[in-house]
Design a protein around this motif. Structure first.
Motif, PDB file in Angstrom:
ATOM      1  N   THR A  63      53.391  21.384 -50.027  1.00 40.20           N
ATOM      2  CA  THR A  63      54.121  22.556 -49.535  1.00 40.20           C
ATOM      3  C   THR A  63      55.131  22.127 -48.475  1.00 40.20           C
ATOM      4  OG1 THR A  63      52.344  22.960 -47.944  1.00 40.20           O
ATOM      5  CG2 THR A  63      52.289  24.239 -49.963  1.00 40.20           C
ATOM      6  N   PRO A  64      56.250  22.817 -48.416  1.00 42.38           N
ATOM      7  CA  PRO A  64      57.266  22.471 -47.419  1.00 42.38           C
ATOM      8  C   PRO A  64      56.866  22.935 -46.016  1.00 42.38           C
ATOM      9  CG  PRO A  64      57.978  24.343 -48.725  1.00 42.38           C
ATOM     10  CD  PRO A  64      56.702  23.874 -49.325  1.00 42.38           C
ATOM     11  N   ARG A  65      57.503  22.357 -45.020  1.00 41.97           N
ATOM     12  CA  ARG A  65      57.210  22.709 -43.627  1.00 41.97           C
ATOM     13  C   ARG A  65      57.585  24.152 -43.312  1.00 41.97           C
ATOM     14  NH1 ARG A  65      56.105  19.101 -39.636  1.00 41.97           N
ATOM     15  NH2 ARG A  65      57.220  20.391 -38.143  1.00 41.97           N
ATOM     16  N   SER A  66      58.480  24.734 -44.085  1.00 41.28           N
ATOM     17  CA  SER A  66      58.925  26.102 -43.812  1.00 41.28           C
ATOM     18  C   SER A  66      57.879  27.145 -44.224  1.00 41.28           C
ATOM     19  CB  SER A  66      60.237  26.382 -44.543  1.00 41.28           C
ATOM     20  OG  SER A  66      60.060  26.203 -45.939  1.00 41.28           O
ATOM     21  N   GLN A  67      56.932  26.761 -45.063  1.00 41.17           N
ATOM     22  CA  GLN A  67      55.905  27.700 -45.514  1.00 41.17           C
ATOM     23  C   GLN A  67      54.784  27.800 -44.478  1.00 41.17           C
ATOM     24  OE1 GLN A  67      54.462  26.838 -49.421  1.00 41.17           O
ATOM     25  NE2 GLN A  67      52.999  28.521 -49.414  1.00 41.17           N
ATOM     26  N   HIS A  68      54.241  29.004 -44.315  1.00 43.62           N
ATOM     27  CA  HIS A  68      53.161  29.221 -43.351  1.00 43.62           C
ATOM     28  C   HIS A  68      51.922  28.432 -43.775  1.00 43.62           C
ATOM     29  CE1 HIS A  68      50.405  31.246 -40.627  1.00 43.62           C
ATOM     30  NE2 HIS A  68      51.484  31.673 -39.982  1.00 43.62           N
ATOM     31  N   ILE A  69      51.194  27.884 -42.800  1.00 46.39           N
ATOM     32  CA  ILE A  69      50.103  26.959 -43.103  1.00 46.39           C
ATOM     33  C   ILE A  69      48.773  27.657 -43.400  1.00 46.39           C
ATOM     34  CG2 ILE A  69      49.363  26.586 -40.720  1.00 46.39           C
ATOM     35  CD1 ILE A  69      49.625  23.922 -43.496  1.00 46.39           C
ATOM     36  N   THR A  70      48.552  28.875 -42.902  1.00 44.07           N
ATOM     37  CA  THR A  70      47.252  29.536 -43.070  1.00 44.07           C
ATOM     38  C   THR A  70      46.855  29.692 -44.537  1.00 44.07           C
ATOM     39  OG1 THR A  70      47.566  30.673 -40.968  1.00 44.07           O
ATOM     40  CG2 THR A  70      45.886  31.551 -42.436  1.00 44.07           C
ATOM     41  N   PRO A  71      47.741  30.188 -45.416  1.00 44.16           N
ATOM     42  CA  PRO A  71      47.340  30.271 -46.828  1.00 44.16           C
ATOM     43  C   PRO A  71      47.058  28.908 -47.450  1.00 44.16           C
ATOM     44  CG  PRO A  71      49.353  31.529 -46.440  1.00 44.16           C
ATOM     45  CD  PRO A  71      49.051  30.781 -45.194  1.00 44.16           C
ATOM     46  N   VAL A  72      47.744  27.887 -46.989  1.00 45.92           N
ATOM     47  CA  VAL A  72      47.524  26.535 -47.523  1.00 45.92           C
ATOM     48  C   VAL A  72      46.135  26.047 -47.125  1.00 45.92           C
ATOM     49  CG1 VAL A  72      48.330  24.138 -47.459  1.00 45.92           C
ATOM     50  CG2 VAL A  72      49.985  26.006 -47.471  1.00 45.92           C
ATOM     51  N   LEU A  73      45.774  26.230 -45.858  1.00 43.14           N
ATOM     52  CA  LEU A  73      44.444  25.826 -45.391  1.00 43.14           C
ATOM     53  C   LEU A  73      43.352  26.597 -46.129  1.00 43.14           C
ATOM     54  CD1 LEU A  73      45.010  25.528 -41.526  1.00 43.14           C
ATOM     55  CD2 LEU A  73      44.692  23.664 -43.150  1.00 43.14           C
ATOM     56  N   GLN A  74      43.586  27.886 -46.366  1.00 40.50           N
ATOM     57  CA  GLN A  74      42.590  28.683 -47.078  1.00 40.50           C
ATOM     58  C   GLN A  74      42.461  28.248 -48.534  1.00 40.50           C
ATOM     59  OE1 GLN A  74      43.803  32.722 -46.319  1.00 40.50           O
ATOM     60  NE2 GLN A  74      42.560  32.856 -44.458  1.00 40.50           N
ATOM     61  N   SER A  75      43.564  27.914 -49.168  1.00 39.17           N
ATOM     62  CA  SER A  75      43.484  27.470 -50.562  1.00 39.17           C
ATOM     63  C   SER A  75      42.748  26.135 -50.683  1.00 39.17           C
ATOM     64  CB  SER A  75      44.884  27.365 -51.171  1.00 39.17           C
ATOM     65  OG  SER A  75      45.592  26.285 -50.608  1.00 39.17           O
ATOM     66  N   LEU A  76      42.839  25.307 -49.655  1.00 37.57           N
ATOM     67  CA  LEU A  76      42.121  24.029 -49.644  1.00 37.57           C
ATOM     68  C   LEU A  76      40.692  24.172 -49.108  1.00 37.57           C
ATOM     69  CD1 LEU A  76      44.955  21.732 -48.255  1.00 37.57           C
ATOM     70  CD2 LEU A  76      44.088  21.789 -50.602  1.00 37.57           C
ATOM     71  N   HIS A  77      40.351  25.358 -48.603  1.00 45.73           N
ATOM     72  CA  HIS A  77      39.045  25.635 -47.984  1.00 45.73           C
ATOM     73  C   HIS A  77      38.815  24.772 -46.747  1.00 45.73           C
ATOM     74  CE1 HIS A  77      37.868  28.247 -51.262  1.00 45.73           C
ATOM     75  NE2 HIS A  77      38.290  27.317 -52.102  1.00 45.73           N
ATOM     76  N   TRP A  78      39.868  24.586 -45.958  1.00 50.60           N
ATOM     77  CA  TRP A  78      39.775  23.835 -44.715  1.00 50.60           C
ATOM     78  C   TRP A  78      39.798  24.819 -43.560  1.00 50.60           C
ATOM     79  CZ3 TRP A  78      43.804  19.282 -45.057  1.00 50.60           C
ATOM     80  CH2 TRP A  78      43.446  18.432 -46.116  1.00 50.60           C
ATOM     81  N   LEU A  79      38.860  24.686 -42.654  1.00 46.81           N
ATOM     82  CA  LEU A  79      38.860  25.504 -41.443  1.00 46.81           C
ATOM     83  C   LEU A  79      39.816  24.891 -40.429  1.00 46.81           C
ATOM     84  CD1 LEU A  79      35.031  26.055 -41.023  1.00 46.81           C
ATOM     85  CD2 LEU A  79      36.708  27.832 -41.502  1.00 46.81           C
ATOM     86  N   PRO A  80      40.503  25.731 -39.645  1.00 46.90           N
ATOM     87  CA  PRO A  80      41.310  25.190 -38.550  1.00 46.90           C
ATOM     88  C   PRO A  80      40.416  24.437 -37.551  1.00 46.90           C
ATOM     89  CG  PRO A  80      41.860  27.481 -38.950  1.00 46.90           C
ATOM     90  CD  PRO A  80      40.657  27.167 -39.782  1.00 46.90           C
TER      91      PRO A  80
END
Length: 177
Positions: A63-80
């Motif tokens: 994903t590009p840097r311009s896209q918000h990271i929260t949906p990406v983390l959720q799709s990978l099942h990674w907790l902040p």
């Protein structure tokens, strides 16, 4: 981090699954190595670690840097990072309460047992030690952080029977808050 840069250089040669394995082996393993020590740190310290995790997630998900990271983390099942630290502490607490952790950790956490019958008797709460003498270091100690985090969990999560069900419910709960 050099490992992310090296994986990024070969990213277009490998598939998503291999990229995820490499990131877990070289990046998240280092982020997790002292996660419990991260609990309670000021946001200025955690932000640096979160940026590393965000970069690794973007690399895996392409994903590009311009896209918000929260949906990406959720799709990978990674907790902040902050929630990851709480997850590790709570998992160790669960194991300690069920005699799956070393004895010296199991001795630290004890269930709250009131002297008389109260409504809170069956809530599976832990005994919270007295307030720490120093706010910055004291509240980060396992002896204080574990009961505080545990008592804030819903009863459904605390009453899990197996470690795998506890992990699943805990991760779902942390994603929802």
């Amino acid at each position: 981090m050099a490992a992310i840069r090296k994986i990024g250089q070969i990213r277009h040669f490998i598939d998503d699954e291999t990229a995820a394995k490499l990131v877990h082996a070289f990046v998240t393993s280092r982020l997790d190595s002292c996660t419990a020590l991260v609990y309670g740190l000021p946001d200025s310290f955690i932000t640096k670690l979160q940026l590393i995790q965000n970069t690794a997630a973007r690399l895996v998900a392409r994903t590009p840097r311009s896209q918000h990271i929260t949906p990406v983390l959720q799709s990978l099942h990674w907790l902040p990072i902050k929630k990851r630290a709480a997850y590790k502490i709570l998992l160790m607490t669960y194991k300690a309460l069920n005699q799956l952790a070393p004895q010296y950790i199991s001795d630290i956490v004890t269930y709250y047992k009131p002297v008389r019958n109260l409504r809170s008797s069956n809530k599976l709460s832990l005994t919270v030690t007295s307030r720490p003498s120093t706010k910055f270091y004291g509240e980060r100690a396992f002896v204080y952080a574990a009961p505080s985090l545990w008592n804030n969990l819903p009863l459904q999560v605390r009453s899990s029977i197996t470690v795998s069900s506890f992990k699943s419910r805990l991760k779902t709960h942390l994603f929802n808050i």
